[in-house]
Design a protein around this motif. Sequence first.
Motif, PDB file in Angstrom:
ATOM      1  N   ALA A  52       0.770  -1.274  -0.189  1.00 24.67           N
ATOM      2  CA  ALA A  52      -0.020  -0.047   0.115  1.00 24.67           C
ATOM      3  C   ALA A  52       0.841   1.242  -0.016  1.00 24.67           C
ATOM      4  O   ALA A  52       0.592   2.242  -0.704  1.00 24.67           O
ATOM      5  CB  ALA A  52      -1.002  -0.032   1.032  1.00 24.67           C
ATOM      6  N   THR A  53       1.962   1.452   0.758  1.00 25.25           N
ATOM      7  CA  THR A  53       2.806   2.494   0.765  1.00 25.25           C
ATOM      8  C   THR A  53       3.506   2.479  -0.665  1.00 25.25           C
ATOM      9  O   THR A  53       3.747   3.784  -1.053  1.00 25.25           O
ATOM     10  CB  THR A  53       3.837   2.246   1.972  1.00 25.25           C
ATOM     11  N   ALA A  54       3.850   1.422  -1.220  1.00 29.56           N
ATOM     12  CA  ALA A  54       4.545   1.630  -2.684  1.00 29.56           C
ATOM     13  C   ALA A  54       3.360   1.998  -3.410  1.00 29.56           C
ATOM     14  O   ALA A  54       3.961   2.854  -4.392  1.00 29.56           O
ATOM     15  CB  ALA A  54       4.941   0.108  -2.878  1.00 29.56           C
ATOM     16  N   ASP A  55       2.223   1.604  -3.492  1.00 28.37           N
ATOM     17  CA  ASP A  55       1.296   2.236  -4.363  1.00 28.37           C
ATOM     18  C   ASP A  55       0.932   3.693  -4.200  1.00 28.37           C
ATOM     19  O   ASP A  55       0.886   4.506  -5.133  1.00 28.37           O
ATOM     20  CB  ASP A  55      -0.046   1.207  -4.094  1.00 28.37           C
ATOM     21  N   LEU A  56       1.126   4.077  -2.736  1.00 28.27           N
ATOM     22  CA  LEU A  56       0.868   5.541  -2.576  1.00 28.27           C
ATOM     23  C   LEU A  56       1.987   6.357  -3.136  1.00 28.27           C
ATOM     24  O   LEU A  56       1.802   7.151  -3.871  1.00 28.27           O
ATOM     25  CB  LEU A  56       0.762   5.678  -1.293  1.00 28.27           C
ATOM     26  N   ALA A  57       3.178   5.751  -3.013  1.00 32.76           N
ATOM     27  CA  ALA A  57       4.332   6.376  -3.568  1.00 32.76           C
ATOM     28  C   ALA A  57       4.256   6.646  -5.093  1.00 32.76           C
ATOM     29  O   ALA A  57       4.701   7.717  -5.718  1.00 32.76           O
ATOM     30  CB  ALA A  57       5.511   5.734  -3.052  1.00 32.76           C
ATOM     31  N   LYS A  58       3.911   5.484  -5.636  1.00 32.13           N
ATOM     32  CA  LYS A  58       3.604   5.660  -7.404  1.00 32.13           C
ATOM     33  C   LYS A  58       2.698   6.668  -7.360  1.00 32.13           C
ATOM     34  O   LYS A  58       2.812   7.437  -8.411  1.00 32.13           O
ATOM     35  CB  LYS A  58       3.165   4.107  -7.711  1.00 32.13           C
ATOM     36  N   GLU A  59       1.557   6.808  -6.912  1.00 28.72           N
ATOM     37  CA  GLU A  59       0.565   7.734  -7.098  1.00 28.72           C
ATOM     38  C   GLU A  59       0.975   9.212  -6.883  1.00 28.72           C
ATOM     39  O   GLU A  59       0.635  10.188  -7.422  1.00 28.72           O
ATOM     40  CB  GLU A  59      -0.798   7.770  -6.249  1.00 28.72           C
ATOM     41  N   THR A  60       1.888   9.461  -6.196  1.00 21.78           N
ATOM     42  CA  THR A  60       2.381  10.771  -5.703  1.00 21.78           C
ATOM     43  C   THR A  60       3.873  10.894  -6.568  1.00 21.78           C
ATOM     44  O   THR A  60       4.332  12.229  -6.414  1.00 21.78           O
ATOM     45  CB  THR A  60       2.882  10.947  -4.060  1.00 21.78           C
ATOM     46  N   GLY A  61       4.235  10.144  -7.371  1.00 22.13           N
ATOM     47  CA  GLY A  61       5.488  10.169  -8.327  1.00 22.13           C
ATOM     48  C   GLY A  61       6.657  10.003  -7.593  1.00 22.13           C
ATOM     49  O   GLY A  61       7.591  10.332  -8.136  1.00 22.13           O
ATOM     50  N   ASP A  62       6.697   9.416  -6.256  1.00 19.41           N
ATOM     51  CA  ASP A  62       8.070   9.063  -5.716  1.00 19.41           C
ATOM     52  C   ASP A  62       8.416   7.689  -6.399  1.00 19.41           C
ATOM     53  O   ASP A  62       8.135   6.744  -5.590  1.00 19.41           O
ATOM     54  CB  ASP A  62       7.720   8.968  -4.395  1.00 19.41           C
ATOM     55  N   ARG A  63       9.283   7.623  -7.329  1.00 21.02           N
ATOM     56  CA  ARG A  63       9.551   6.567  -8.051  1.00 21.02           C
ATOM     57  C   ARG A  63      10.564   5.566  -7.145  1.00 21.02           C
ATOM     58  O   ARG A  63      10.573   4.520  -7.082  1.00 21.02           O
ATOM     59  CB  ARG A  63      10.273   6.683  -9.415  1.00 21.02           C
ATOM     60  N   ARG A  64      11.367   6.455  -6.402  1.00 21.47           N
ATOM     61  CA  ARG A  64      12.549   5.512  -5.545  1.00 21.47           C
ATOM     62  C   ARG A  64      11.647   4.908  -4.411  1.00 21.47           C
ATOM     63  O   ARG A  64      12.117   3.624  -4.142  1.00 21.47           O
ATOM     64  CB  ARG A  64      13.558   6.622  -5.314  1.00 21.47           C
ATOM     65  N   LYS A  65      10.965   5.353  -3.578  1.00 16.28           N
ATOM     66  CA  LYS A  65       9.978   4.871  -2.701  1.00 16.28           C
ATOM     67  C   LYS A  65       9.426   4.023  -3.323  1.00 16.28           C
ATOM     68  O   LYS A  65       9.249   2.768  -2.390  1.00 16.28           O
ATOM     69  CB  LYS A  65       9.328   6.062  -1.914  1.00 16.28           C
ATOM     70  N   HIS A  66       8.421   4.070  -4.183  1.00 19.50           N
ATOM     71  CA  HIS A  66       7.845   3.006  -4.884  1.00 19.50           C
ATOM     72  C   HIS A  66       8.629   1.741  -5.170  1.00 19.50           C
ATOM     73  O   HIS A  66       8.200   0.735  -4.583  1.00 19.50           O
ATOM     74  CB  HIS A  66       7.336   3.545  -6.002  1.00 19.50           C
ATOM     75  N   ARG A  67       9.729   1.870  -5.808  1.00 18.57           N
ATOM     76  CA  ARG A  67      10.705   0.777  -5.955  1.00 18.57           C
ATOM     77  C   ARG A  67      11.201  -0.019  -4.858  1.00 18.57           C
ATOM     78  O   ARG A  67      11.035  -1.301  -4.704  1.00 18.57           O
ATOM     79  CB  ARG A  67      11.941   1.364  -6.781  1.00 18.57           C
ATOM     80  N   ASP A  68      11.509   0.889  -3.726  1.00 15.63           N
ATOM     81  CA  ASP A  68      11.869   0.305  -2.510  1.00 15.63           C
ATOM     82  C   ASP A  68      10.966  -0.475  -1.793  1.00 15.63           C
ATOM     83  O   ASP A  68      11.208  -1.631  -1.300  1.00 15.63           O
ATOM     84  CB  ASP A  68      12.628   1.550  -1.643  1.00 15.63           C
ATOM     85  N   PHE A  69       9.867   0.285  -1.494  1.00 16.50           N
ATOM     86  CA  PHE A  69       8.893  -0.681  -0.734  1.00 16.50           C
ATOM     87  C   PHE A  69       8.286  -1.730  -1.408  1.00 16.50           C
ATOM     88  O   PHE A  69       7.758  -2.725  -0.881  1.00 16.50           O
ATOM     89  CB  PHE A  69       7.633   0.360  -0.185  1.00 16.50           C
TER      90      PHE A  69
END
Length: 373
Positions: free
Chosen positions: A96-113
């Motif tokens: 869920a955190t990765a998906d939220l990061a993707k929605e907000t454009g934070d690609r690094r956080k999305h990839r990490d989580f």
Amino acid sequence: MRKSKLPYDDHGTSRYMRVSLGVVDRLQEDYFAGRDPGRSFSHIDEVQAAVIVAETLEADRLENMPPDKLFDGSFEPLFGPMSDWPRAVMVELLFATADLAKETGDRRKHRDFWAFAWAALEECLNSPVASPMLWYEDIFFDVGHQLRIREDLEAVDLFKRCLAHDLRFSEGRNVVPALQDLAETYLWVGDLDAGLEILTGLLRHDPSHIWTYNLMAYVFEQFGLIEIGKEAARRGLELVEVTGDPEDVEAQLRDSMDNLRQSKQGGREAEVDPEVLGELRDALALDFDAGEQGSVVALSHDLVPDLDEVPVMRPPEKPDLPPPEVVLKRLKTSSPEAARPDRDLGRNDPCWCGSGKKYKYCHLRSDQKRRRS
């Protein structure tokens, strides 16, 4: 029967959840009311009941923790080392955190989580003890599929473990699908002979099993096995004519046949051992009532000769649950109240708990209930 107040309004959940929330409620209610959870249900013994209570309380604590505590490394389990059910709930929070990061454009956080979530899932599979809360077969499939599409040979080991797990914990109810998955995995990693040998064994075991023909017709096109794929699709359609299509697969078989006829990537039958290919064609020609149906245990060992060497989890032991008042005291020390916002959140705002879900899909109802009370 008087219901006991539970410490959390929201239970941790997972897509791999094997036990319903109603069962979790009942077991936790009986425990906090001082009743023996082992007597709550006739199909859940005292060991399973105690394990479910301990694991779900730990997972509920995770689900309701402040976000700054959830991922900062300070979380300490209350009932010993973290078990697989809380870990599976953590996986959902990570996704869920990765998906939220993707929605907000934070690609690094999305990839990490996203990577953290998959690593935690693999950790579930490497646990020595099986949780009664989880469908491990689904975890084996999801992790195994990620590996096999990268042609990673470790996928073969995972699908063998899935088969062994089913025999140990589900009395072999899913042996045929597990063997089909293993056969397909061999095709993914390039071992055509091994995959086709398993499919041959499944056809000999039960020539009237429509899903074996459907699998062959569907996947053979991508592996370049066009001619044998057509034979499987044709035989599957013949079986449909005999049985009346109770599994509703005729359309799939016809679509697969069309794809096979239009494909231009055939010819890999030449890479298969002629004896293996001949035996598969003989199995495809069997009468539908000519099966050699024996036990699924014998079938599994016949098609996977090294199955006895495959590691299998062990059932859990009964945990020593403290008295309910002690557990409640421990849970209060990790209360999520500090994370609740002073201001009212909008329904579409991210939930205060850090789950990554919108507030309306997460803690909105429980917060409204708390304010009313």
